[in-house]
Design a protein around this motif. Structure first.
Motif, mmCIF file in Angstrom:
data_model
loop_
_atom_site.group_PDB
_atom_site.id
_atom_site.type_symbol
_atom_site.label_atom_id
_atom_site.label_comp_id
_atom_site.label_asym_id
_atom_site.label_seq_id
_atom_site.Cartn_x
_atom_site.Cartn_y
_atom_site.Cartn_z
ATOM 1 N N THR A 162 6.191 1.053 -21.698
ATOM 2 C CA THR A 162 5.477 2.323 -21.816
ATOM 3 C C THR A 162 4.189 2.275 -20.997
ATOM 4 O OG1 THR A 162 6.385 2.576 -24.038
ATOM 5 C CG2 THR A 162 4.498 3.971 -23.493
ATOM 6 N N ALA A 163 3.504 1.144 -21.036
ATOM 7 C CA ALA A 163 2.255 1.011 -20.282
ATOM 8 C C ALA A 163 2.509 1.169 -18.780
ATOM 9 C CB ALA A 163 1.601 -0.341 -20.575
ATOM 10 N N LEU A 164 3.505 0.467 -18.265
ATOM 11 C CA LEU A 164 3.775 0.514 -16.817
ATOM 12 C C LEU A 164 4.257 1.915 -16.404
ATOM 13 C CD1 LEU A 164 5.442 -2.989 -16.336
ATOM 14 C CD2 LEU A 164 3.165 -2.305 -15.555
ATOM 15 N N TYR A 165 5.096 2.497 -17.233
ATOM 16 C CA TYR A 165 5.602 3.842 -16.955
ATOM 17 C C TYR A 165 4.434 4.833 -16.898
ATOM 18 C CZ TYR A 165 8.410 8.092 -17.918
ATOM 19 O OH TYR A 165 9.003 9.333 -17.880
ATOM 20 N N TYR A 166 3.513 4.718 -17.853
ATOM 21 C CA TYR A 166 2.376 5.642 -17.888
ATOM 22 C C TYR A 166 1.401 5.365 -16.731
ATOM 23 C CZ TYR A 166 -1.357 8.548 -19.762
ATOM 24 O OH TYR A 166 -2.329 9.509 -19.902
ATOM 25 N N SER A 176 0.803 -1.217 0.000
ATOM 26 C CA SER A 176 0.000 0.000 0.000
ATOM 27 C C SER A 176 0.839 1.271 0.000
ATOM 28 C CB SER A 176 -0.937 -0.010 1.199
ATOM 29 O OG SER A 176 -0.176 -0.091 2.377
ATOM 30 N N ASN A 177 2.137 1.172 0.211
ATOM 31 C CA ASN A 177 2.927 2.406 0.162
ATOM 32 C C ASN A 177 3.572 2.643 -1.200
ATOM 33 O OD1 ASN A 177 4.507 0.248 0.483
ATOM 34 N ND2 ASN A 177 5.684 1.008 2.226
ATOM 35 N N TYR A 178 3.217 1.836 -2.193
ATOM 36 C CA TYR A 178 3.699 2.084 -3.546
ATOM 37 C C TYR A 178 2.777 3.092 -4.231
ATOM 38 C CZ TYR A 178 7.131 -1.748 -3.817
ATOM 39 O OH TYR A 178 8.217 -2.560 -3.650
ATOM 40 N N GLY A 179 3.381 3.957 -5.057
ATOM 41 C CA GLY A 179 2.602 4.982 -5.746
ATOM 42 C C GLY A 179 1.681 4.414 -6.807
ATOM 43 N N SER A 180 2.020 3.252 -7.347
ATOM 44 C CA SER A 180 1.157 2.654 -8.361
ATOM 45 C C SER A 180 1.231 1.140 -8.263
ATOM 46 C CB SER A 180 1.577 3.088 -9.776
ATOM 47 O OG SER A 180 2.764 2.429 -10.171
ATOM 48 N N CYS A 181 0.188 0.502 -8.784
ATOM 49 C CA CYS A 181 0.203 -0.959 -8.841
ATOM 50 C C CYS A 181 1.173 -1.402 -9.936
ATOM 51 C CB CYS A 181 -1.210 -1.473 -9.097
ATOM 52 S SG CYS A 181 -1.368 -3.245 -8.876
ATOM 53 N N SER A 182 1.363 -0.535 -10.956
ATOM 54 C CA SER A 182 2.337 -0.841 -12.018
ATOM 55 C C SER A 182 3.708 -1.109 -11.418
ATOM 56 C CB SER A 182 2.435 0.328 -13.000
ATOM 57 O OG SER A 182 1.239 0.462 -13.726
ATOM 58 N N THR A 183 4.063 -0.363 -10.361
ATOM 59 C CA THR A 183 5.370 -0.562 -9.728
ATOM 60 C C THR A 183 5.463 -1.943 -9.079
ATOM 61 O OG1 THR A 183 5.321 1.799 -9.212
ATOM 62 C CG2 THR A 183 7.045 0.489 -8.180
ATOM 63 N N ILE A 184 4.375 -2.384 -8.453
ATOM 64 C CA ILE A 184 4.388 -3.706 -7.814
ATOM 65 C C ILE A 184 4.658 -4.770 -8.872
ATOM 66 C CG2 ILE A 184 3.076 -5.397 -6.456
ATOM 67 C CD1 ILE A 184 1.336 -3.144 -5.408
ATOM 68 N N ILE A 185 3.934 -4.661 -9.998
ATOM 69 C CA ILE A 185 4.078 -5.687 -11.027
ATOM 70 C C ILE A 185 5.451 -5.615 -11.680
ATOM 71 C CG2 ILE A 185 3.118 -6.521 -13.221
ATOM 72 C CD1 ILE A 185 0.458 -6.282 -11.979
ATOM 73 N N TYR A 186 5.974 -4.401 -11.842
ATOM 74 C CA TYR A 186 7.337 -4.227 -12.369
ATOM 75 C C TYR A 186 8.324 -4.994 -11.487
ATOM 76 C CZ TYR A 186 11.769 -1.629 -12.970
ATOM 77 O OH TYR A 186 13.077 -1.282 -13.134
#
Ligand SMILES: [Mn+2]
Length: 492
Positions: free
Chosen positions: A149-153, A121-131
């Motif tokens: 590009t998708a994860l970055y966006y 929950s302290n990550y700014g995006s779920c994209s970061t978790i999956i990265y």
């Protein structure tokens, strides 16, 4: 949970939340691609009352070839349903039956989780978790520009154009994703509709100015979170406003954008205070963001936000070390000799290389030299130290430090742009114990402007310690509870 656990199933559906944003679509796409790589053709979809109409989302899906479908029913019950950027059972996720459930999310949720879940929950995006989960599987996104590009966006849109990033893992995605710059430019410039500009205007008209504390509060109608950042950046330019809180309702609860232009208020810690126990927040000293996802207190969230803003000012003690502070109730403590970590900088990179030290809450830069060592504290905080000072204060030992780290520190070689984890390079050393200090446990939120940095304050919460040098009553500072309890003991 590891992504590889999902591949035990062959019939998988990946669900994005209703009214999808870029983060949920990017996450769904990433899980879809990972499964495809393992020979599993998953179904990627979202549901809910409405199909996507926002221009940036339509461009993202088309240009990145994201095979996401809008559906209102599934033709069969999947063996596994994975919800991304949302939690199965929540109101913003259309219900579908499934034999097994997995959840990957960055929103705080008090509901009972299925065994397969990854919530940070302290990550700014779920994209970061999956990265990070993909990296843990050895799946490098660098070779896939569409996925990168998708994860970055996804991260870009969830952190108000990166301005509200707080976690080191988010910075890794921002700095290392090999994205398509021209597509990102197009997406950045097609994010708002004319209606949303009207929402901004209306919200500004309804602004409440608390002139005695310099705070402005704005509630906007439900809108793209980018509007919140736009409004708060504008408000801060008002002469009587030194900080502001702008918020709106979303499918998850309430999203907040906080700004500060005074050194009396750190926006990141202000939003953490407002959202404590009912959501999450973070960012920088000047810009921060947060979410309130738990409204079970019975108080309407806009009212709760107003109450928290007022209590933040009323519940905080402020000390300026340069003043005469008559602090009472302090007791003597003795510093223990504990094992911490160190690394000579030349054992990481060649002489003269500029490196950026990445740790949980902040980045710092330095140049590697034979005189520069890095110290690694018990919370994983890394700071440079001169070799001579190191040799006076510490003695190398065989024992390795015992650290609990949410984000194991790394350095980034700025020339080659490579990330070098420090974990395997850390050596142990002990500091001489025995130094005496005075301290007391805090019962109230406390800010201390120290002698050595009067521009920024140290922040303590109830439970942390206010400490004072035994021979200089102006040398006061805050020590976090977990560090204090590992490094000091009461003096006899
Ligand atoms: Mn998200």
């Amino acid at each position: 949970m590891k992504l590889s656990e999902l591949t035990a199933y062959k019939d998988i559906a990946v669900q994005c939340h209703n009214f999808p944003d870029a983060d949920t679509i990017a996450c769904g796409y990433a899980v879809y691609k990972y499964l495809l790589f393992h020979g599993i053709n998953a179904k990627l979809f979202y549901s809910g009352p409405k199909k996507i109409t926002k221009a940036n989302m339509l461009i993202m899906i088309k240009e990145l070839d994201i095979p996401v479908e809008y559906i209102t029913e599934l033709d069969h019950t999947p063996e596994l349903l994975v919800t991304v950027d949302c939690t199965y059972g929540e109101s913003n996720v259309q219900h579908f039956d499934a034999k097994n459930i997995a959840v990957i999310d960055h929103h705080i949720c008090k509901r009972e989780m299925p065994p397969m879940n990854e919530v940070r929950s302290n990550y700014g995006s779920c994209s970061t978790i999956i990265y990070k989960m993909l990296l843990d599987e050895g799946f490098d996104i660098a070779g896939d520009i569409k996925l990168s590009t998708a994860l970055y966006y996804g991260l870009y849109t969830d952190t108000n154009s990166f301005s509200e990033i707080s976690h080191a893992a988010d910075k890794d995605l921002r700095d290392f994703a090999k994205f398509d710059p021209s597509l990102i430019t197009i997406l950045k410039n097609s994010v708002l509709s004319c209606e949303e500009m009207g929402i901004a205007a209306e919200a500004l008209n309804g602004c409440v100015y608390l002139n005695d504390i310099g705070t402005a509060i704005v509630e906007a109608k439900p809108c793209d979170p980018n509007i919140l950042g736009f409004i708060s950046d504008l408000l801060l330019q008002v002469d009587t406003v030194s900080d502001c809180v702008v918020f709106c309702r979303t499918g998850f609860g309430y999203k907040l954008s906080v700004r500060s232009c005074t050194n009396q208020i750190n926006a990141s810690e202000f939003v953490k205070y407002i959202t404590e126990n009912i959501g999450n927040g973070g960012g920088h000293a000047d810009k921060a963001g947060g979410m309130i996802t738990d409204s079970s207190s019975g108080i309407p969230v806009p009212e709760l936000i107003r109450q928290k803003i007022i209590s933040y000012f009323e519940d905080t003690d402020i000390y300026h070390a340069a003043d005469d502070n008559h602090i009472t109730g302090m007791s003597p403590y003795i510093k223990l000799s504990v094992t911490i970590g160190y690394i000579p900088s030349l054992e990481i990179v060649p002489e003269g290389t500029e490196i950026l030290i990445r740790m949980l809450e902040a980045d710092t830069t330095l140049r590697a030299s034979s005189d520069t060592y890095l110290m690694v504290g018990i919370s994983g905080e890394v700071y440079p130290i001169n070799k001579n000072v190191f040799e006076q204060k510490y003695v190398p030992c065989d024992e390795l430090p015992d650290m609990d780290q949410e984000y194991p520190p790394a350095v980034i070689d700025s020339i080659n742009n490579i990330r070098i984890p420090l974990a395997d390079r850390i050596k142990g050393c002990t500091a001489a114990g025995g130094a005496k200090i005075l301290a007391k446990q805090l019962t109230r939120y406390t800010k201390v402007f120290t002698l050595w940095d009067p521009e920024h304050y140290l922040y303590g919460r109830p439970g942390d310690y206010l400490a004072m040098s035994a021979n200089d009553s102006k040398d006061i500072y805050i020590v976090r509870r977990n560090i204090f309890e590992k490094t000091y003991m009461p003096a006899e």
